[in-house]
Design an enzyme around this catalytic site. Structure first.
Site, PDB file in Angstrom:
ATOM      1  N   ARG A   1      33.038  13.438  31.064  1.00 58.05           N
ATOM      2  CA  ARG A   1      31.737  12.992  31.585  1.00 58.05           C
ATOM      3  C   ARG A   1      31.561  13.328  33.065  1.00 58.05           C
ATOM      4  NH1 ARG A   1      31.523   6.425  32.423  1.00 58.05           N
ATOM      5  NH2 ARG A   1      33.670   6.098  33.093  1.00 58.05           N
TER       6      ARG A   1
ATOM      7  N   HIS B   1      27.579   7.277  24.727  1.00 58.39           N
ATOM      8  CA  HIS B   1      27.469   5.937  25.355  1.00 58.39           C
ATOM      9  C   HIS B   1      26.011   5.728  25.792  1.00 58.39           C
ATOM     10  CE1 HIS B   1      28.195   2.757  28.301  1.00 58.39           C
ATOM     11  NE2 HIS B   1      29.499   2.823  28.174  1.00 58.39           N
TER      12      HIS B   1
ATOM     13  N   GLU C   1      26.007   2.165  21.359  1.00 56.24           N
ATOM     14  CA  GLU C   1      26.779   3.397  21.508  1.00 56.24           C
ATOM     15  C   GLU C   1      27.357   3.863  20.170  1.00 56.24           C
ATOM     16  OE1 GLU C   1      29.647   2.543  24.634  1.00 56.24           O
ATOM     17  OE2 GLU C   1      28.247   1.108  25.503  1.00 56.24           O
TER      18      GLU C   1
HETATM   19  O1  TA6 Z   1      30.860   0.645  26.561  1.00 55.34           O
HETATM   20  C1  TA6 Z   1      30.969  -0.530  27.265  1.00 55.34           C
HETATM   21  C2  TA6 Z   1      31.841  -0.311  28.476  1.00 55.34           C
HETATM   22  O2  TA6 Z   1      33.098   0.180  28.086  1.00 55.34           O
HETATM   23  C3  TA6 Z   1      31.902  -1.609  29.269  1.00 55.34           C
HETATM   24  O3  TA6 Z   1      33.112  -2.291  29.097  1.00 55.34           O
HETATM   25  C4  TA6 Z   1      31.512  -1.234  30.675  1.00 55.34           C
HETATM   26  O4  TA6 Z   1      32.514  -1.227  31.587  1.00 55.34           O
HETATM   27  C5  TA6 Z   1      30.778   0.076  30.473  1.00 55.34           C
HETATM   28  O5  TA6 Z   1      31.266   0.692  29.325  1.00 55.34           O
HETATM   29  C6  TA6 Z   1      30.608   1.031  31.634  1.00 55.34           C
HETATM   30  O6  TA6 Z   1      31.755   1.741  31.925  1.00 55.34           O
HETATM   31  P1  TA6 Z   1      31.803   2.722  33.161  1.00 55.34           P
HETATM   32  O7  TA6 Z   1      33.185   3.299  33.136  1.00 55.34           O
HETATM   33  O8  TA6 Z   1      30.731   3.762  32.952  1.00 55.34           O
HETATM   34  O9  TA6 Z   1      31.522   1.907  34.394  1.00 55.34           O
END
Ligand code: TA6
Length: 299
Positions: A99, A168, A271
């Site tokens: 990403r 996501h 997601e």
């Molecule tokens: O998908 C949910 C998640 O894993 C949360 O736990 C939260 O931390 C979010 O993704 C965002 O993650 P990031 O690494 O983009 O800050």
């Protein structure tokens, strides 16, 4: 290797439909204005940032405080999490490494479904340091009346590998307290808010606090029922056995420098994943396809 905006436009622009612009130095963005929808996609991370079908409000959420920077993902849109979803091993980046890396533009065009873009990335010395496997990863995005995103993992090595992955997807909602997610009734989930404790969903998912759940063994279509904007967003999928539902709420939001105060009220993530115990093993020369199809209807 950074490819210039000029050469991207020379090779891949479609007059009046698709062009490349720079959001910041080294951050090329694909801008699409198709017959049925507009969209923006960052080449870095192959991250869809916006999708808006004609006559609709924007469907994806992107933060007003989002940062466009080489080597950093954007808060919102559709980050691609690969080859692992979540924390991963100590010292390695959360949600994998693709990403935040530059992808290649492989193809652009138009078909009956809309305007399409193919982006790809393969292994190199840096990815081998983080994950010692040979791979080719491709994201095919079609922006039309429907948004389709297909993430294709190909094992180009000679031993099997195991991945988890996610599209996501951050959705825009009118008011999170008046929003429900349908389609997960009776589905078991791991609740990250309580140390990944196991629970079972009863009825629709509604929101009154931090929500961070991995729904397991589910192939169901989810429906985001947004009473405030008076619309439903449909998220259908294949090649995916988990669905993550996330809203950081008030306290966790404060921990994100790239979220503005109070924005948790107008977003949620649904997601399309293979996460936790839903791992995927890809044999040499075999591929795995993770597909999300997003569409919008009125309530
Ligand atoms: O998908 C949910 C998640 O894993 C949360 O736990 C939260 O931390 C979010 O993704 C965002 O993650 P990031 O690494 O983009 O800050």
């Amino acid at each position: 290797m950074t490819v210039s905006i000029e050469s991207l436009n020379q090779q891949f622009a479609i007059p009046n439909v698709l062009r490349f612009v720079e959001a910041a130095a080294g951050v090329p963005i694909i801008e699409i204005t198709g017959e049925n929808a507009s969209a923006r996609i960052a080449v870095q991370g192959a991250q869809v940032l916006e999708w808006q079908p004609v006559g609709q409000q924007p469907v994806l959420w992107i933060s007003r405080a989002a940062v466009y920077q080489a080597g950093k993902g954007v808060r919102g849109g559709v980050p691609v999490c690969w080859p692992w979803f979540g924390a991963g091993e100590a010292g390695k980046p959360a949600h994998g490494f693709v990403r935040t890396r530059m992808w290649q533009v492989r193809e652009t065009g138009q078909n009956a479904q809309g305007v399409y873009v193919k982006l790809g990335i393969g292994d190199d010395a840096e990815t081998r340091e983080l994950w010692n496997h040979a791979f080719d990863l491709e994201l095919i995005v079609v922006a039309g009346e429907m948004l389709t995103m297909e993430l294709v993992t190909l094992n180009t090595g000679d031993t099997p590998f195991v991945i988890t992955d996610a599209l996501h997807t951050y959705f825009r909602t009118g008011d999170i307290t008046k929003t429900e997610v349908l389609g997960l009734d009776n589905t078991p989930y791991l609740d990250k808010v309580v140390g990944f404790g196991e629970s079972i969903q009863h009825g629709a998912v509604s929101f009154s606090g931090e929500t961070d759940r991995v729904y397991l063994n589910t192939q169901a279509e989810c429906v985001i029922d947004d009473a405030a904007l008076n619309r439903k967003i449909y998220v259908a999928k294949s090649g995916s056995d988990s669905t993550v539902v996330w809203n950081p709420w008030i306290e966790k939001e404060k921990g994100f420098a790239d979220m503005a105060v109070g924005e948790y009220q107008e977003m949620l993530c649904v997601e399309t994943c293979n996460a936790a115990s839903d791992t995927i093993t890809v044999a040499p020369a075999q591929s795995h396809h993770l597909l999300a199809k997003v569409s919008v209807g009125s309530n």
